[in-house]
Design a protein around this motif. Structure first.
Motif, PDB file in Angstrom:
ATOM      1  N   ASP A 212       0.829  -1.201   0.000  1.00 37.99           N
ATOM      2  CA  ASP A 212       0.000   0.000   0.000  1.00 37.99           C
ATOM      3  C   ASP A 212       0.865   1.253   0.000  1.00 37.99           C
ATOM      4  OD1 ASP A 212      -2.144  -1.635   0.096  1.00 37.99           O
ATOM      5  OD2 ASP A 212      -2.702  -1.197   2.173  1.00 37.99           O
ATOM      6  N   HIS A 216      -3.647   4.498  -1.208  1.00 37.43           N
ATOM      7  CA  HIS A 216      -4.561   3.429  -0.796  1.00 37.43           C
ATOM      8  C   HIS A 216      -5.448   3.909   0.356  1.00 37.43           C
ATOM      9  CE1 HIS A 216      -2.947  -0.027  -3.152  1.00 37.43           C
ATOM     10  NE2 HIS A 216      -1.916   0.779  -3.229  1.00 37.43           N
ATOM     11  N   VAL A 217      -6.338   4.848   0.043  1.00 38.47           N
ATOM     12  CA  VAL A 217      -7.277   5.388   1.026  1.00 38.47           C
ATOM     13  C   VAL A 217      -8.642   5.520   0.362  1.00 38.47           C
ATOM     14  CG1 VAL A 217      -5.507   6.639   2.332  1.00 38.47           C
ATOM     15  CG2 VAL A 217      -6.630   7.754   0.404  1.00 38.47           C
ATOM     16  N   GLN A 220     -10.272   3.558  -2.856  1.00 31.55           N
ATOM     17  CA  GLN A 220      -9.221   2.596  -3.204  1.00 31.55           C
ATOM     18  C   GLN A 220      -9.045   1.562  -2.097  1.00 31.55           C
ATOM     19  OE1 GLN A 220      -7.110   2.323  -6.151  1.00 31.55           O
ATOM     20  NE2 GLN A 220      -6.880   0.368  -5.095  1.00 31.55           N
ATOM     21  N   ARG A 221      -9.082   2.035  -0.865  1.00 33.58           N
ATOM     22  CA  ARG A 221      -8.938   1.121   0.276  1.00 33.58           C
ATOM     23  C   ARG A 221     -10.106   0.131   0.321  1.00 33.58           C
ATOM     24  NH1 ARG A 221      -5.682  -1.900   3.082  1.00 33.58           N
ATOM     25  NH2 ARG A 221      -6.313  -2.202   5.241  1.00 33.58           N
ATOM     26  N   THR A 222     -11.318   0.624   0.064  1.00 37.54           N
ATOM     27  CA  THR A 222     -12.490  -0.248   0.046  1.00 37.54           C
ATOM     28  C   THR A 222     -12.359  -1.326  -1.020  1.00 37.54           C
ATOM     29  OG1 THR A 222     -13.906   1.550   0.839  1.00 37.54           O
ATOM     30  CG2 THR A 222     -15.004  -0.318  -0.234  1.00 37.54           C
ATOM     31  N   ASP A 224      -9.556  -2.459  -2.249  1.00 40.18           N
ATOM     32  CA  ASP A 224      -8.490  -3.373  -1.815  1.00 40.18           C
ATOM     33  C   ASP A 224      -9.033  -4.446  -0.869  1.00 40.18           C
ATOM     34  OD1 ASP A 224      -6.656  -1.925  -3.275  1.00 40.18           O
ATOM     35  OD2 ASP A 224      -5.947  -0.757  -1.563  1.00 40.18           O
ATOM     36  N   ILE A 225      -9.869  -4.026   0.075  1.00 37.24           N
ATOM     37  CA  ILE A 225     -10.439  -4.973   1.035  1.00 37.24           C
ATOM     38  C   ILE A 225     -11.329  -5.986   0.311  1.00 37.24           C
ATOM     39  CG2 ILE A 225     -12.027  -5.188   2.985  1.00 37.24           C
ATOM     40  CD1 ILE A 225     -10.974  -2.420   3.914  1.00 37.24           C
ATOM     41  N   ARG A 240      -0.750  -7.918   3.224  1.00 38.61           N
ATOM     42  CA  ARG A 240      -0.762  -6.528   2.772  1.00 38.61           C
ATOM     43  C   ARG A 240       0.111  -5.707   3.723  1.00 38.61           C
ATOM     44  NH1 ARG A 240      -3.646  -3.537  -0.748  1.00 38.61           N
ATOM     45  NH2 ARG A 240      -4.967  -5.342  -1.273  1.00 38.61           N
ATOM     46  N   SER A 242       2.516  -1.842   4.350  1.00 33.76           N
ATOM     47  CA  SER A 242       2.502  -0.407   4.072  1.00 33.76           C
ATOM     48  C   SER A 242       3.885   0.110   3.689  1.00 33.76           C
ATOM     49  CB  SER A 242       2.021   0.341   5.311  1.00 33.76           C
ATOM     50  OG  SER A 242       2.981   0.213   6.361  1.00 33.76           O
TER      51      SER A 242
END
Length: 269
Positions: A212, A216-217, A220-222, A224-225, A240, A242
């Protein structure tokens, strides 16, 4: 004309374009342009880094110019500048000065190096994996290609960088990971496609490593999950990590990968 030349230029170039020296003196006196050093003038709002190069008689290069080109740079401790020639005298040394013979000849009056010279000097100046990240960033951005670079007279560590560079890394973090995991006796596939989605690394055909970055926020974060969950339902295992972990806590990441490989792939139920 001065604006078209980037805001900073030698007087001789402006004279060649038809501007009289008398006119230039009037403009300097009026404050519409400024004298940078003998033989150089600039607009008041000119790029500070170009002004630095012009005022010191140097050329922007190495990680400073790499950053200006938009390449991936871990950090810049000070301006990195090159002497126009290996035997040039640089009296005003505001930054790191490089004296190496350039791979490509520099145009008289140039204030920044072409990317080929930048890569060579980065290779001599920076630690190997940081330099490799810059090289692979240039390849990924298609500023250069391996075939054309192979014809240039790179030597020493720059030649090694040329031999080990790949154009697939989205960021320097991915370069770091690839270099640091080379010792593992399992296949490692960067930028692998799995069921219509790309992952940063596929290790041993079943272990997915995602890195990440700062983007990745939010949405984009959603995503990714959601993708992680889909991969795990399909039998993959996902780790995953950081930016902070890769750059400053690498043993932690490596330990996770080692333990996952030692445990092996979970049997399908």
């Amino acid at each position: 004309m001065l604006r078209q030349l980037g805001g900073v230029a030698p007087v001789s170039k402006l004279v060649d374009l038809g501007v009289s020296r008398y006119h230039l003196k009037l403009e300097v006196k009026a404050g519409t342009i400024r004298s940078v050093r003998r033989g150089w003038v600039a607009l008041p709002e000119a790029d500070p880094q170009l002004l630095l190069a012009a005022s010191t008689g140097t050329i922007l290069t190495c990680i400073t110019q790499a950053k200006r080109l938009g390449l991936w740079v871990l950090h810049e401790d000070a301006p990195h500048l090159a002497a126009p020639h290996p035997h040039s005298e640089v009296k005003d040394r505001r930054g790191v000065i490089h004296w190496a013979q350039p791979v490509l000849q520099r145009e008289p009056g140039a204030l920044f190096d072409p990317v080929e010279n930048v890569l060579d000097i980065v290779g001599m100046c920076q630690p190997f994996e940081i330099a490799l990240a810059v090289w692979e960033s240039a390849l990924h951005a298609k500023m250069v290609d391996l075939q054309s670079l192979a014809y240039l007279s790179y030597r020493g560590r720059s030649r090694r960088l040329l031999e080990e560079s790949q154009p697939y890394s989205d960021s320097g973090l991915e370069t770091f990971v690839r270099v640091r995991l080379q010792w593992l006796r399992v296949p490692i596939e960067p930028q692998a496609w799995i069921h219509g989605h790309r992952v940063d690394f596929l290790i041993d055909g079943w272990l997915v490593l995602q890195i990440d970055g700062g983007h990745h926020v939010g949405a984009q974060r959603t995503e990714d999950i959601r993708h992680d969950a889909e991969l795990m339902l399909r039998g993959y295992q996902v780790i995953r990590c950081s930016y902070e972990q890769v750059v400053h806590r690498w043993p932690e990441v490596q330990g996770l990968i080692q333990r996952a490989l030692a445990r092996g792939r979970s049997p399908a139920r």
